[in-house]
Design a protein around this motif. Sequence first.
Motif: not given
Length: 690
Positions: A213-237
Amino acid sequence: MSVGGVKNRNFIRIRHSLPLAETFRRVQPTSGSRRSVAGYLNGMVEMNNSAPVQASFTEEERYRLLVDAISDYAIYMISPEGRVRSWNSGAKRFKGYEAEEILGENFERFYTPEDRARGLPQKALRIAAEEGRFESEGWRVRKDGTHFWAHVVLDPIRASDGTLFGFAKITRDLTERRAAEETLRRSEELFKLLVEGVTDYAIYMLDQKGHVTSWNAGAQRIKGYAPAEIIGQHFSQFYTPEDRATGEPARALAQALREGRYEKEGWRIRKDGSRFWASVILDPIRSPNGELLGYAKITRDITERREAQLALDLAREQLLQAQKMEAVGQLTGGVAHDFNNLLTAILSSLELIRKRLPDDPTVLRLVDNAVQGVHRGATLTQRMLAFARRQPLKQEQLDVPRLVEGLVDLLGPSLGPTTRIDAEFPADLPFAVTDGSQLETAILNLCVNSRDAMPNGGTIRIAASAHDFNAYNDKGLAAGSYICVTVADSGEGMDEETLSKAMEPFFTTKGVGKGSGLGLSMVHGIAAQSGGALVLKSELGRGTTAELWLPSVAQREETAILPQETKAAGPAEQKLTVLAVDDDALVLMNTVMMLEDLGHRVHEATNGKAALQILQSEKVDLVISDHAMPGMTGSQLASAIAEHWPKTPVILATGYAELPPGASASLPRLSKPFSEKQLALAVAGAIIAK
């Protein structure tokens, strides 16, 4: 009547004799009006239009005093045009005006210039009159010009026929509450900016089912997803397929919900499919009443830290192994040295006995068998010394493919018909730097071990490759160029416990009488003494690969090859005066006897100090000294002789068969055990060289 302690000549006088409770019962306030004040005032207006009655001012006075005593609220009445008609103590405290200063003045002076310019006071009166109520919050102005944040309620006061007599206005000072709310809002905003700005940690929220439901800059840097790509997706991926298959994401949520926290390290997947080692913390987020709102998830990429820790653990393990091998090597080298002394005494005694025995074939055969036993013992000690890295090596630049090619013809008949050898080398392989004969022996030992590990036959693969190391590596090698010679088989292999002991001296899996347990330890010693390493890789049932790492050079340099043994036609014709020095009485006695048997005159000494005293009083042509002696080593004695008697040659006899550190490279050596012939050759070579 009077309101707020001030008589208002414009206020409608009401006369009745009903009690105040009955008055409130009869009041019918307009929709949305406040019963406490506006309702009461409406009731007063309604009853004023009825038949005149005798009023009871006692209850009215009590109500007036009640309103006037309220200090947390400004309660006052304004005319339909907006002029102040009454003023209580709360109004005085909030706004700073005395009653006589403000009564009759327009209430718009309480508004800021900006609000007056926008017509907000008139708008408030219009809305209250049309809708029956006006309520808002905003800045208001005190008498001294300071501002305060006010909550305002404005109710119309009407007669029963709907005639508007004015408005009841209630104001509350919310400056402190607003400041607290503003502080909280700014704190939340700063916290949000802090969380969103963190780049070393992935900090994000999950809903109750695990969707992002939220996504910070560290998450984008570490995991590579932009907020629009990952918010709403299940964290199991973010989990590996293996973890998803075992239900690890669901277990994480369940544990966090059950225990209040989930913390673990493991592999995670980036958007590009690459893996990183993550430290994960998962906390449930609840409302004040305990309702689960979701989860807070913090992930940190600790791949570098993990690799550094693994490298540290490996280095620590290698250090412990090196210390262990060094301790075993020192013990083994000491045993080999003492054993060589014993073999020297036995061999020389046997040779002297053989020369004095009658020509009896049976007795001579027994003596020869004993001599062969001594030579086999000498070979055993040589391997022990190789493990202890005290074996002399003649460093040379070797063409490994050519060396192995020469060995294959020798190995074929030795390994048997069921064992096949495959050798494959790159064309541009650099030259290995080590002792050629020792490398041949090492490869031979490795091949024999591979053959023994394949009782039903198989293929031994010999190969080599070039490598460069600029920094730390898991082989424990210094930076530089190396050649890796591998000997691999498809045999029985070794388990972890056996593999950890395989290079220790005298450890063998071949059974009693089938192996000395010194083959791998000797190869280890040769590699280590050459500046390389021996690495064993094996799995039970999947064979073994031995990696022999040796320093290398890209191009061979022509160097003069020193002879291993001084060549001489025979003993010198002249008879010499020789000083023999050894702290072992058995070796000293037999050395003296062999020298005398060769025709030399001999002085003997048991230590370096005694030898120097003899040299001061006797003319000596040659000194033969043991190296490992207490008080003064043989190399130290040789240095003292070179200083005071520079023309007197010295031969070092050592059970280690090594050139002592710091000794001259030209210093002749005699390895124990030595025969009378080897002694004679060493004496002749030393005299010729001097």
